[in-house]
Write a protein that holds these residues in place. Structure first.
Motif, PDB file in Angstrom:
ATOM      1  N   PHE A 149       0.839  -1.208   0.000  1.00  0.00           N
ATOM      2  CA  PHE A 149       0.000   0.000   0.000  1.00  0.00           C
ATOM      3  C   PHE A 149       0.871   1.253   0.000  1.00  0.00           C
ATOM      4  N   ILE A 150       1.815   1.252   0.935  1.00  0.00           N
ATOM      5  CA  ILE A 150       2.647   2.441   1.101  1.00  0.00           C
ATOM      6  C   ILE A 150       3.499   2.665  -0.147  1.00  0.00           C
ATOM      7  N   ALA A 151       4.103   1.587  -0.643  1.00  0.00           N
ATOM      8  CA  ALA A 151       5.007   1.712  -1.794  1.00  0.00           C
ATOM      9  C   ALA A 151       4.255   2.274  -3.002  1.00  0.00           C
ATOM     10  N   THR A 152       3.084   1.706  -3.301  1.00  0.00           N
ATOM     11  CA  THR A 152       2.397   2.137  -4.522  1.00  0.00           C
ATOM     12  C   THR A 152       1.673   3.464  -4.317  1.00  0.00           C
ATOM     13  N   LEU A 153       1.321   3.754  -3.069  1.00  0.00           N
ATOM     14  CA  LEU A 153       0.780   5.086  -2.795  1.00  0.00           C
ATOM     15  C   LEU A 153       1.855   6.134  -3.077  1.00  0.00           C
ATOM     16  N   ALA A 154       3.081   5.831  -2.633  1.00  0.00           N
ATOM     17  CA  ALA A 154       4.193   6.758  -2.839  1.00  0.00           C
ATOM     18  C   ALA A 154       4.525   6.899  -4.324  1.00  0.00           C
ATOM     19  N   THR A 155       4.660   5.771  -5.021  1.00  0.00           N
ATOM     20  CA  THR A 155       5.017   5.884  -6.436  1.00  0.00           C
ATOM     21  C   THR A 155       3.881   6.542  -7.211  1.00  0.00           C
ATOM     22  N   GLY A 156       2.640   6.276  -6.782  1.00  0.00           N
ATOM     23  CA  GLY A 156       1.506   6.950  -7.419  1.00  0.00           C
ATOM     24  C   GLY A 156       1.652   8.458  -7.299  1.00  0.00           C
ATOM     25  N   GLY A 157       2.028   8.907  -6.100  1.00  0.00           N
ATOM     26  CA  GLY A 157       2.266  10.332  -5.898  1.00  0.00           C
ATOM     27  C   GLY A 157       3.365  10.847  -6.813  1.00  0.00           C
ATOM     28  N   ILE A 158       4.408  10.022  -6.949  1.00  0.00           N
ATOM     29  CA  ILE A 158       5.527  10.431  -7.810  1.00  0.00           C
ATOM     30  C   ILE A 158       5.073  10.566  -9.265  1.00  0.00           C
ATOM     31  N   PHE A 159       4.330   9.547  -9.752  1.00  0.00           N
ATOM     32  CA  PHE A 159       3.896   9.593 -11.150  1.00  0.00           C
ATOM     33  C   PHE A 159       2.999  10.796 -11.406  1.00  0.00           C
ATOM     34  N   LEU A 160       2.054  11.010 -10.477  1.00  0.00           N
ATOM     35  CA  LEU A 160       1.133  12.130 -10.638  1.00  0.00           C
ATOM     36  C   LEU A 160       1.906  13.442 -10.593  1.00  0.00           C
ATOM     37  N   GLY A 161       2.859  13.510  -9.645  1.00  0.00           N
ATOM     38  CA  GLY A 161       3.668  14.716  -9.525  1.00  0.00           C
ATOM     39  C   GLY A 161       4.476  14.982 -10.789  1.00  0.00           C
ATOM     40  N   LEU A 162       5.066  13.919 -11.345  1.00  0.00           N
ATOM     41  CA  LEU A 162       5.858  14.084 -12.563  1.00  0.00           C
ATOM     42  C   LEU A 162       4.984  14.612 -13.703  1.00  0.00           C
ATOM     43  N   SER A 163       3.734  14.115 -13.758  1.00  0.00           N
ATOM     44  CA  SER A 163       2.872  14.583 -14.843  1.00  0.00           C
ATOM     45  C   SER A 163       2.595  16.067 -14.689  1.00  0.00           C
ATOM     46  N   SER A 164       2.451  16.521 -13.449  1.00  0.00           N
ATOM     47  CA  SER A 164       2.163  17.950 -13.296  1.00  0.00           C
ATOM     48  C   SER A 164       3.420  18.789 -13.450  1.00  0.00           C
ATOM     49  N   VAL A 165       4.591  18.208 -13.085  1.00  0.00           N
ATOM     50  CA  VAL A 165       5.843  18.906 -13.374  1.00  0.00           C
ATOM     51  C   VAL A 165       6.000  19.079 -14.885  1.00  0.00           C
ATOM     52  N   TYR A 166       5.714  17.985 -15.590  1.00  0.00           N
ATOM     53  CA  TYR A 166       5.880  18.019 -17.042  1.00  0.00           C
ATOM     54  C   TYR A 166       4.933  19.035 -17.679  1.00  0.00           C
ATOM     55  N   SER A 167       3.697  19.084 -17.176  1.00  0.00           N
ATOM     56  CA  SER A 167       2.707  19.955 -17.813  1.00  0.00           C
ATOM     57  C   SER A 167       2.647  21.331 -17.160  1.00  0.00           C
ATOM     58  N   LYS A 168       3.520  21.548 -16.156  1.00  0.00           N
ATOM     59  CA  LYS A 168       3.499  22.775 -15.368  1.00  0.00           C
ATOM     60  C   LYS A 168       2.126  22.991 -14.757  1.00  0.00           C
TER      61      LYS A 168
END
Lengths: 411, 478
Positions: A149-168
């Motif tokens: 749970f914790i691992a995929t919650l964290a990576t989920g946050g990372i993926f979502l964050g990267l998408s918003s970094v990419y799209s500003k």
């Protein structure tokens, strides 16, 4: 099991231990207690509900095109359902799939529009991101032993964050002057358009395969009292009748109504079904999920199997994002965030739709589709679409509870 | 009396398969009853009906003269299974308080002192000398079982149903447990104990009941019965499958595995070689690192230090020691449990599986090992313990390796199956396979091993050649 029949009882204590029950209730009871019926009770309940819809809403609900449109639009959700299915079989939870899909939606649009990569490379890159994401999840869970749970919650946050970094943090949609998205991928007459149908010959092949699959599925559920040959005949009969009924009811429209997205979904489903039921990997995956320690001692490389499950999940999630990009032609923040719950709902429904407790590929696709149809029917009937999530939650809870109750008297 | 158990005409079927055909059994207060019988005879089903796991049976059940659906959910009846329902991370006192009304000091505050005293009293009932603050995870398996018994007694249990709770215990632990059970019957409690260990049954039971094929075939006082008499009782109703005859001397072939100063878990450093065509036996007490040696030889444990050398052709298969936890996949079919280690056998082009052939081969093994019920599509979890053992054995056989590592091969199996397993090990050896038998049951080694040794503190002692060994000698050797 002992048949206690009140009708033959009377006041006298009958010494005869074998009262003859009327034949009909016994036959019905036998049918009700058969494994096949238990496994399909939820499926039948859904069909009954749709029959009610048909009477209530008539043609505004019972249109092949409309219902296929639901499948088309929900293909990303169903793909995400398949993504979580694989990890669920391995006994893991992957909460990062929706974020992965959001990320690849952005990349599928953006790498073309902003970076002007060749489009096939864009697709490959998106799927590659899925592989990397899966490896990351697998590494965290298997090597570093982080709770899933914790691992995929964290990576989920990372993926979502990267998408918003990419799209500003803003929406990304192609404008005049940007390198254009290929016409076959998105827009009218593309992979993503519902109006763009597959040639009818392909649709017929799909139907033939579905009929064949249904036949095999029915045949493998042979009740003990039938001989193998006789049951094969009965199974063929059942499937033939069901097919005929479906064609009459309007599934004929399926031939003209199947979009490329639906075809893609079915092909992916078939591939995944083959992988997890007809190949060694699937057996190892099920064994790992059922009892990791026993699996390891039986010679299954459980760690590798688990990592592979996360990778398959990641790739399917990436694919869901690509399909989403094709359908919408643009990407907005949180585009797939709301898909996590229905994706898990579809996977969990698979344990009760035509199955007794196992996660299955066909069940996920059927369950996820039924879920959409239930809420869509209510929306057609006048319910505000904002109730959607409430309906999803209720359907999941009711369906699973319903089949649990039915299975209880088995023992 | 208030705690008499009266079972009348008990029948039970699963689908079309009848498991119990009318059991009549009356058990009075203060009796210590040994329930015996082959695997799959219906003992477990009987116990599970008493425990309320299986409903929907025929016949009736009376407790203290009153008709009841089962004995579940009462404080005066307690069940002990292999799964004790204790929480390892919690202390003894917290485990004993689980599900009890809290002892309060004031409002929501707990009275820890009184709880500790109550727990100490409960431990005294079973004769366990341990601090009540010890985490349960730190106890030996036998001590854990005693804690579970203490919990039941503290709740007021007057009837204890013990289902093969000793089969995973070391001999010393098992003895402590059954002595403690015996003490409770002296104080008027009733104990019903299911066990395959003849010596235990003979030592403590007042009365012996044998179930065979769902029928009660013997019910007699234990007095006047010795080991041989009891074996006779158990196999009298069966075809005698005793192999008999002298074993051929071993002809060791090439090396299949060599451990050189290998260390893993509690084992090591270990030096050990197993050759093709011989049966090597290891025994030792629980906690000696015995099974870690087995895992090293099998390859499922990687040595922290030292080496494990295996020629590339030397495939291995393992029968793991803890069947319930490590054996199989409860929700999966018997067939799937059988074939999981040997799937490449059924691989067709494109890496697809030939499921038809796979199913047929699974059916063959089920027939050959006489697994009951014999339908390979049934769930593994529905099988009795001994039949699970057969399936796990069958899995190793299907893999057809050069080296078999068999941990506790006869744990929880009946006399008949035990002989079958010994015969099978002989066959494997004459077929040129190497066998490493790792067991806490000396009888196994006397029956099958060509040479044997004892594991103490993770180290393998000097090897003895089997010739003139008897169980007594080996026991003395430890």
């Amino acid at each position: 099991m002992r048949n206690i029949d009140p009708s033959t009882g009377g006041a006298a204590t009958a010494p005869d231990p074998a009262p003859v029950p009327p034949p009909e209730p016994a036959a019905i009871r036998r049918m009700l207690s058969s494994d096949g019926f238990r496994a399909s009770v939820t499926f039948i309940a859904f069909l009954a509900l749709f029959a009610v819809y048909a009477v209530w809403l008539g043609d505004s609900f019972m249109t092949t095109d409309g219902r296929l449109l639901d499948v088309h639009q929900n293909a990303p959700v169903l793909l995400l359902g398949l993504a979580v299915l694989v990890t669920l079989i391995a006994g893991q939870f992957d909460l990062s799939v929706a974020s992965m899909a959001t990320l690849t939606t952005f990349l599928a649009i953006g790498l073309k529009v902003n970076q002007d990569w060749p489009f096939l490379l864009v697709i490959v890159a998106c799927l590659g991101i899925g592989v990397i994401g899966g490896l990351l999840n697998g590494f965290l869970v298997v090597r570093l032993r982080v709770n899933t749970f914790i691992a995929t919650l964290a990576t989920g946050g990372i993926f979502l964050g990267l998408s918003s970094v990419y799209s500003k943090g803003t929406q990304l949609s192609p404008t005049e002057g940007d390198p254009p998205i290929p016409g076959w991928f998105s827009g009218p007459d593309s992979l993503g358009a519902f109006g763009n149908k597959v040639p009818s010959v392909v649709a017929w092949i799909v139907i033939a395969l579905l009929v064949l699959w249904a036949f095999t599925a029915v045949r493998s559920r042979r009740p003990e009292r039938f001989a193998e040959g006789a049951w094969a005949g009965i199974a063929a009969g059942i499937v033939a009748v069901a097919t005929a009924v479906l064609l009459v009811v309007g599934a004929g429209g399926f031939v003209e109504g199947m979009s490329w997205t639906i075809l893609l979904l079915l092909v992916v489903g078939l591939g995944l079904w083959t992988l997890i039921t007809q190949m060694t990997y699937g057996r190892h995956l099920h064994a790992t999920g059922a009892n990791p320690e026993a699996a390891r001692l039986a010679g299954v490389r459980t760690e590798r199997v688990t990592v592979q499950a996360f990778v398959i999940g990641g790739v399917l999630a990436a694919l869901a994002g690509i399909v989403l990009a094709a359908n919408q032609g643009s990407a907005s923040p949180d585009v797939a965030a709301g898909y996590l719950l229905p994706a898990f709902a579809a996977a969990f429904l698979s344990t009760v739709v035509l199955s007794s407790g196992r996660f299955t590929v066909p069940g996920t696709i059927i369950g996820g589709t039924f879920l959409v149809w239930v809420s869509q029917g209510l929306i057609v009937g006048g319910l505000e679409f904002t109730w959607n999530e409430v309906v999803n939650g209720v359907v999941l809870a009711v369906a699973v509870a319903f089949s649990t109750v039915f299975r209880k008297d088995g023992r | 009396m208030a705690h008499d158990i009266d079972i009348r005409g008990l029948t039970k079927s699963f689908g079309s398969h009848a498991v119990l055909h009318g059991i009549d059994l009356r058990i009075g207060e203060g009796e210590f009853v040994g329930l015996m019988g082959p695997n799959g005879a219906g003992k477990s089903t009987l116990i599970k009906i008493l425990a309320g796991v299986h409903g929907n049976y025929g016949g009736e059940l009376r407790f203290g003269g009153e008709r009841v659906p089962s004995l579940a959910g009462r404080d005066d009846v307690g069940f002990i299974h292999q799964d004790l329902g204790l929480v390892d991370d919690m202390s003894i006192v917290d485990n004993l308080r689980l599900g009890e009304a809290p002892l309060r000091r004031l409002g929501p505050l707990l009275h820890h002192g009184r709880e500790a005293r109550a727990a100490a009293d409960a431990l005294a009932l079973v004769g366990l000398e341990r601090s009540v603050d010890t985490p349960v995870g730190a106890l030996s398996p036998g001590e854990k079982t005693l804690v579970a018994v203490a919990r039941l007694l503290a709740r007021g249990a007057r009837v204890l149903v013990v289902d093969e709770a000793t089969s995973t215990l070391s001999p010393a632990d098992a003895q402590q447990l059954i002595d403690s059970l015996k003490r409770t019957t002296a104080e008027g409690a009733t104990v019903i104990m299911v066990s395959h260990k003849l010596s235990e049954i003979l030592r403590v039971c007042d009365r012996i009941v044998v179930v065979l094929d769902g029928r009660l075939v013997e019910d007699r006082p234990a007095e006047g019965l010795d080991h041989d008499g009891l074996v006779e009782l158990l196999v009298a109703h069966e075809v005698d499958g005793h192999p008999g005859g002298e074993r051929e001397p071993a002809r060791p072939g090439e090396e299949l595995v060599r451990l050189e100063g290998a260390v893993a878990g509690r084992a090591g450093p270990v030096d050990l070689v197993v050759h093709a065509g011989e049966v090597v036996g290891l025994t030792g007490l629980a906690g000696s690192g015995l099974h870690d040696v087995a895992f090293l030889a099998h390859g499922s444990a990687v040595p922290d230090r030292g080496r494990v050398v295996r020629p590339p052709s030397a495939t291995t298969a393992l029968v793991p020691p803890y069947r319930e936890r490590q054996g199989g996949f409860d929700e999966h079919s018997i067939a799937r449990n059988l074939t999981i280690s040997a799937l490449p056998r059924w691989r067709a082009p494109w890496r697809l599986l030939r499921t038809g052939v796979e199913r047929r081969d699974a059916r063959d093994v089920v027939g050959r090992l006489d697994v009951r019920p014999g339908d390979p599509e049934r769930a593994y979890g529905d099988l009795s313990g001994g039949n699970k053992q057969k399936v796990v054995f069958g899995r190793a056989l299907l893999r057809d390796p050069r080296l078999y590592v068999l941990c506790e091969p006869t744990r929880g199996v009946d006399v008949q199956t035990r002989r079958e397993i010994y015969r099978l090990i002989d066959e494997l050896r004459s077929g040129g396979a190497g066998v490493l038998v790792v067991t806490s049951d000396f009888e196994d080694l006397v029956a099958v091993a060509d040479r044997m040794s004892v594991v103490v503190d993770g180290r393998v002692g000097p090897f003895l050649v089997a010739d003139d060994m008897s169980a007594k000698d080996l026991e003395a050797f430890i």
